[in-house]
Design a protein around this motif. Structure first.
Motif, PDB file in Angstrom:
ATOM      1  N   ARG A   1       0.852  -1.193   0.000  1.00 33.85           N
ATOM      2  CA  ARG A   1       0.000   0.000   0.000  1.00 33.85           C
ATOM      3  C   ARG A   1       0.888   1.244   0.000  1.00 33.85           C
ATOM      4  O   ARG A   1       1.851   1.333   0.753  1.00 33.85           O
ATOM      5  N   ALA A   2       0.550   2.205  -0.873  1.00 33.32           N
ATOM      6  CA  ALA A   2       1.303   3.460  -0.943  1.00 33.32           C
ATOM      7  C   ALA A   2       0.359   4.600  -1.276  1.00 33.32           C
ATOM      8  O   ALA A   2      -0.541   4.454  -2.106  1.00 33.32           O
TER       9      ALA A   2
ATOM     10  N   VAL B   1       1.874   3.454  -8.450  1.00 35.36           N
ATOM     11  CA  VAL B   1       2.780   2.920  -7.441  1.00 35.36           C
ATOM     12  C   VAL B   1       3.248   1.549  -7.896  1.00 35.36           C
ATOM     13  O   VAL B   1       2.577   0.893  -8.709  1.00 35.36           O
ATOM     14  N   ALA B   2       4.390   1.115  -7.380  1.00 30.34           N
ATOM     15  CA  ALA B   2       4.934  -0.185  -7.769  1.00 30.34           C
ATOM     16  C   ALA B   2       5.676  -0.813  -6.600  1.00 30.34           C
ATOM     17  O   ALA B   2       6.230  -0.109  -5.751  1.00 30.34           O
ATOM     18  N   TRP B   3       5.674  -2.131  -6.585  1.00 36.42           N
ATOM     19  CA  TRP B   3       6.446  -2.902  -5.609  1.00 36.42           C
ATOM     20  C   TRP B   3       6.983  -4.134  -6.318  1.00 36.42           C
ATOM     21  O   TRP B   3       6.325  -4.700  -7.198  1.00 36.42           O
ATOM     22  N   GLY B   4       8.178  -4.558  -5.903  1.00 34.38           N
ATOM     23  CA  GLY B   4       8.723  -5.755  -6.519  1.00 34.38           C
ATOM     24  C   GLY B   4       9.893  -6.350  -5.772  1.00 34.38           C
ATOM     25  O   GLY B   4      10.339  -5.839  -4.745  1.00 34.38           O
TER      26      GLY B   4
ATOM     27  N   TRP C   1      10.305  -0.411  -4.185  1.00 30.15           N
ATOM     28  CA  TRP C   1       8.985   0.164  -4.364  1.00 30.15           C
ATOM     29  C   TRP C   1       9.167   1.559  -4.941  1.00 30.15           C
ATOM     30  O   TRP C   1      10.247   2.137  -4.865  1.00 30.15           O
ATOM     31  N   GLN C   2       8.091   2.083  -5.526  1.00 29.37           N
ATOM     32  CA  GLN C   2       8.231   3.347  -6.238  1.00 29.37           C
ATOM     33  C   GLN C   2       6.864   4.001  -6.409  1.00 29.37           C
ATOM     34  O   GLN C   2       5.826   3.352  -6.270  1.00 29.37           O
ATOM     35  N   ALA C   3       6.861   5.278  -6.739  1.00 28.75           N
ATOM     36  CA  ALA C   3       5.643   6.034  -7.041  1.00 28.75           C
ATOM     37  C   ALA C   3       5.994   7.119  -8.040  1.00 28.75           C
ATOM     38  O   ALA C   3       7.107   7.656  -8.027  1.00 28.75           O
TER      39      ALA C   3
ATOM     40  N   LEU D   1      14.334   1.076  -1.417  1.00 30.87           N
ATOM     41  CA  LEU D   1      14.772  -0.303  -1.547  1.00 30.87           C
ATOM     42  C   LEU D   1      15.221  -0.795  -0.199  1.00 30.87           C
ATOM     43  O   LEU D   1      15.672  -0.025   0.643  1.00 30.87           O
ATOM     44  N   MET D   2      15.024  -2.090   0.029  1.00 26.48           N
ATOM     45  CA  MET D   2      15.496  -2.697   1.274  1.00 26.48           C
ATOM     46  C   MET D   2      15.541  -4.209   1.127  1.00 26.48           C
ATOM     47  O   MET D   2      14.832  -4.787   0.315  1.00 26.48           O
ATOM     48  N   ARG D   3      16.395  -4.815   1.928  1.00 25.10           N
ATOM     49  CA  ARG D   3      16.436  -6.280   2.012  1.00 25.10           C
ATOM     50  C   ARG D   3      15.437  -6.669   3.089  1.00 25.10           C
ATOM     51  O   ARG D   3      15.456  -6.129   4.182  1.00 25.10           O
TER      52      ARG D   3
END
Length: 188
Positions: free
Chosen positions: A66-67, A75-78, A157-159, A180-182
């Motif tokens: 959710r963003a 928005v994007a997540w991956g 993730w991005q927007a 970004l994160m691990r």
């Protein structure tokens, strides 16, 4: 010595309070149709959070990203199965087309200036992803087979903005470069 102990105790309390506040921020999230998730992280930038349930029996994670975004944004997540950062990431992108319907594009970001073609990801997605837009935020729902059957994954993730329903590039400064994160899907 006493002053040192006070400084250390204060630092520990601030770390615990920060972790608790971060967890409380995402733990209060609600989802439609009785959906719930075992874990969550309030992500450090872009007003985003990730909620998930890890299924060890089959190495999958059921998740909701959710963003916050205006309806004229995306928005994007991956997950990046080949390294850290944007290039190589396999992502889900949510946006609203001209009709107002929310859709999810799946794509592989092969460079830092990718073509956003709708393609099959490099890991299994056993249930087609869906998304919704409500209360100023997009939520992407997906189930993914974690690459390499590993709970430790590089996530991104991005927007960014839309123009006439087309996805435009995101800003290339500030929070957009820090997204970004691990993540360990087992422990959070």
């Amino acid at each position: 010595m006493a002053r040192f102990l006070v400084i250390v105790a204060t630092a520990v309390l601030l770390l615990v309070a920060g972790a608790t506040a971060q967890r409380q921020g995402c733990e209060n999230a609600t989802f439609p149709a009785g959906r719930s998730f075992e874990r969550c992280n309030t992500l450090p930038v872009l007003g985003a959070s990730l909620h998930w349930t890890y299924h060890a029996a089959n190495g999958t994670a059921e998740l909701a990203f959710r963003a916050t975004s205006g309806s004229a944004g995306w928005v994007a997540w991956g997950i990046n199965p080949v390294g850290a950062g944007m290039a190589g990431s396999n992502v889900f992108v949510a946006s609203q087309g001209g009709s107002g319907a929310v859709s999810v594009l799946t794509t592989i970001l092969r460079s830092t200036a990718p073509a956003l073609d709708n393609t099959t990801l490099q890991f299994d997605v056993p249930v087609p992803p869906t998304a919704e837009y409500a209360a100023g935020a997009y939520t992407i729902y997906a189930t993914v087979a974690l690459p390499g059957n590993s709970t430790q994954q590089n996530t991104v993730w991005q927007a960014g903005p839309l123009s006439g329903g087309d996805i435009l590039p995101h800003p290339t400064s500030g929070p957009n470069l820090q997204s970004l994160m691990r993540l360990d899907f087992l422990s959070g």
